[in-house]
Design an enzyme around this catalytic site. Structure first.
Site, PDB file in Angstrom:
ATOM      1  N   CYS A 102       0.871  -1.333   0.241  1.00  0.00           N
ATOM      2  CA  CYS A 102      -0.067  -0.039   0.022  1.00  0.00           C
ATOM      3  C   CYS A 102       0.736   1.318  -0.072  1.00  0.00           C
ATOM      4  CB  CYS A 102      -1.076  -0.111   1.127  1.00  0.00           C
ATOM      5  SG  CYS A 102      -2.573   1.075   0.950  1.00  0.00           S
ATOM      6  N   HIS A 113      -3.985  -5.402   1.148  1.00  0.00           N
ATOM      7  CA  HIS A 113      -3.860  -5.590   2.463  1.00  0.00           C
ATOM      8  C   HIS A 113      -4.083  -7.173   2.588  1.00  0.00           C
ATOM      9  CE1 HIS A 113      -2.644  -1.519   3.662  1.00  0.00           C
ATOM     10  NE2 HIS A 113      -3.573  -1.093   3.269  1.00  0.00           N
TER      11      HIS A 113
END
Length: 509
Positions: free
Chosen positions: A332, A429
């Site tokens: 991310c 994630h």
């Protein structure tokens, strides 16, 4: 009138163990046959999750929902605050971004969010038998009580009985509990059905005189002394003990950069649980050393954390390791950091327009916008982890243009992430939760280091999590007076007092 019964856990301070106590109660009630849901009206956390319908909520309530055996639902955490600086947060209401606000502005507006809180709570209460409510911080913050919507203010709104927990591991637990009770108003004290001494290590006999005195002074029963339970369950953000880990003792050494605005470090729990992988969190070049893998985690402020990497010398250290062939993984915000440029010309990420050079380890360019992508996804990893099935979620602002090989492909064939040499970047994630990527990563690092992979595979993540939640529930059930907890809700303990160590009096311990 809402159908569900409820019980609320408040604490004498942040880190008193409210989240895990609520997870334990969710598990216990579910084991006892009740359909149970967690609830926290306002959560401040950088560990967040995306629900099946693309809405964002705090991970603490996700863990509690898993403990209860139900699917996470954004109604369980209607307000999520994600700190972006020392004085401001992104405000997320019902899973969607409401805006970035300084603390003063949020405190001025937060009472207007009560209808959102009650709609979420009442909706859950119509579907569940029991709601386990988690407070935040302390109910005795006298400067904040007038506008409270998460502790006694919420307890009044939903008519919740309260368990008050204190952390004996930090010391001063009697002062914590007595002081908190003393600062409450009479009607607030009347809501407390019992006190809990949490995280105890040692001989409970030594506590007996103090417990009796505490009961006498507060006129409240101590419902149990919960031992320091060594369970491997997600922690809340900056208070997590795992973030203090500076050394690895397993054959493979993975160093996670502890960025100032680190978020979703829970992504790496499956790595910590692998028999070959030692995971540590580092904040300086000296701590970094020469690991087998460097991980750049998610961050709530990619631009400012890039500047911190540069100023701390960690950027140069990571570039040197990568040049020597050390694998580097960015997730991310960490993925964004690995690229060539970070374009924040609209100022949506850092607060003022700027474009910065990234670490330049991946052929990618990120442009930040106000729009946030939230989605659950499934994917299949590309080389060198080809075939590993991934399940996870995206939750980020910024769009990244890639001029290189993908890290994985979504189910529809869309490429995601980027790989160049031994540098990997992805927005996913939860990428290690399925276990397949964890095993392939461990084998990849073993081959590079010239050691044989362990033949004993660890438990699948879901099985391991269930095992740990059962251990947590067993530990709390055996220490806490469940007869009294059920009675506070107007229910009968289905186990008829079995494993109930807290009969009624100071002799319950």
């Amino acid at each position: 009138m809402s159908r569900a019964k409820c019980i609320m856990v408040q604490g004498t301070m942040s880190g008193a163990g409210k989240s895990l106590l609520c997870a334990a109660l969710c598990r216990i009630f579910a084991q006892d046959g009740y359909k149970t849901a967690p609830f926290k009206s306002q959560n401040m956390a950088l560990n967040s999750f995306v629900t099946r319908d693309g809405l964002e909520m705090g991970r603490a309530q996700v863990v509690q929902a898993q403990a209860a055996g139900v699917e996470p639902d954004v109604r369980m955490n209607p307000i999520l605050l994600k700190p972006s600086s020392d004085v401001g947060s992104q405000v997320i209401v019902n899973g969607e971004v409401r805006g970035d606000m300084p603390a003063k502005e949020y405190f001025r507006r937060k009472k207007s969010l009560i209808p959102d809180i009650l709609r979420a709570y009442d909706s859950l209460a119509d579907e569940f038998d029991i709601i386990v409510i988690e407070g935040a911080g302390s109910p005795a913050e006298i400067n904040l009580k007038a506008d409270d919507i998460v502790n006694m203010g919420l307890a009044k709104l939903v008519d919740a009985p309260v368990l008050l927990a204190g952390d004996i591991d930090r010391g001063g637990v009697f002062a914590q509990l007595y002081g908190t009770v003393a600062l409450l108003e009479p009607d607030e004290r009347a809501r407390i059905c019992g006190l809990i001494i949490n995280k105890f290590r040692g001989d409970v006999e030594i506590l007996r005189p103090g417990l009796a005195m505490l009961e006498e002074k507060t006129q409240l029963p101590v419902l149990g002394v919960v031992p320091y339970l060594r369970v491997d369950i997600e922690d809340e953000d900056s208070l997590a003990p795992r973030l203090q880990s500076k050394s690895a003792v397993k054959p493979l050494d993975a160093a996670v950069l502890r960025l100032p605005h680190i978020s979703n470090f829970t992504d790496f729990m499956p790595l910590e649980q692998h028999p070959l992988l030692g995971v540590r969190y580092v904040q300086s070049v000296r701590e970094l050393g020469a690991p087998d893998l460097v991980i750049l985690p998610g961050t709530k402020n990619t631009v400012n954390d890039l500047l911190w990497l540069r100023q701390s010398g960690l950027e140069a250290a990571v570039l040197k390791l990568a040049a020597g062939g050390t694998p580097v993984l960015g997730v991310c915000g960490g993925y964004q950091l690995l690229g060539e440029t970070l374009d924040d010309s609209q100022g949506t990420e850092s607060g003022h327009p700027q474009t910065l050079r990234g670490l330049g380890l991946l052929p990618t360019r990120t442009v930040f916008t106000a729009e946030k992508r939230r989605a659950q996804v499934t994917a299949t990893a590309a080389a060198p982890f080809a075939g590993a099935a991934l399940t996870g979620y995206e939750i980020h602002t910024g769009r990244t243009a890639v001029n290189g090989a993908p890290f994985c492909r979504y189910a529809d064939g869309t490429p995601e992430g980027c790989v160049q040499n031994a540098v990997f970047g992805t927005y996913l994630h939860g990428l290690f939760d399925s276990g397949e990527l964890t095993e392939q990563l461990a084998a990849y690092l073993c081959r590079r280091k010239g050691i044989a992979p362990d033949t004993a595979a660890p438990l699948a993540m879901a099985d391991y999590r269930a095992q740990q939640l059962d251990l947590l529930a067993d530990g709390v059930r055996s220490a806490l007076g469940m007869d009294a907890v059920y009675a506070a809700m107007g229910l009968h303990n289905p186990r008829g007092g079995k494993n109930d160590t807290a009969a009624s009096s100071a002799h319950r311990y």
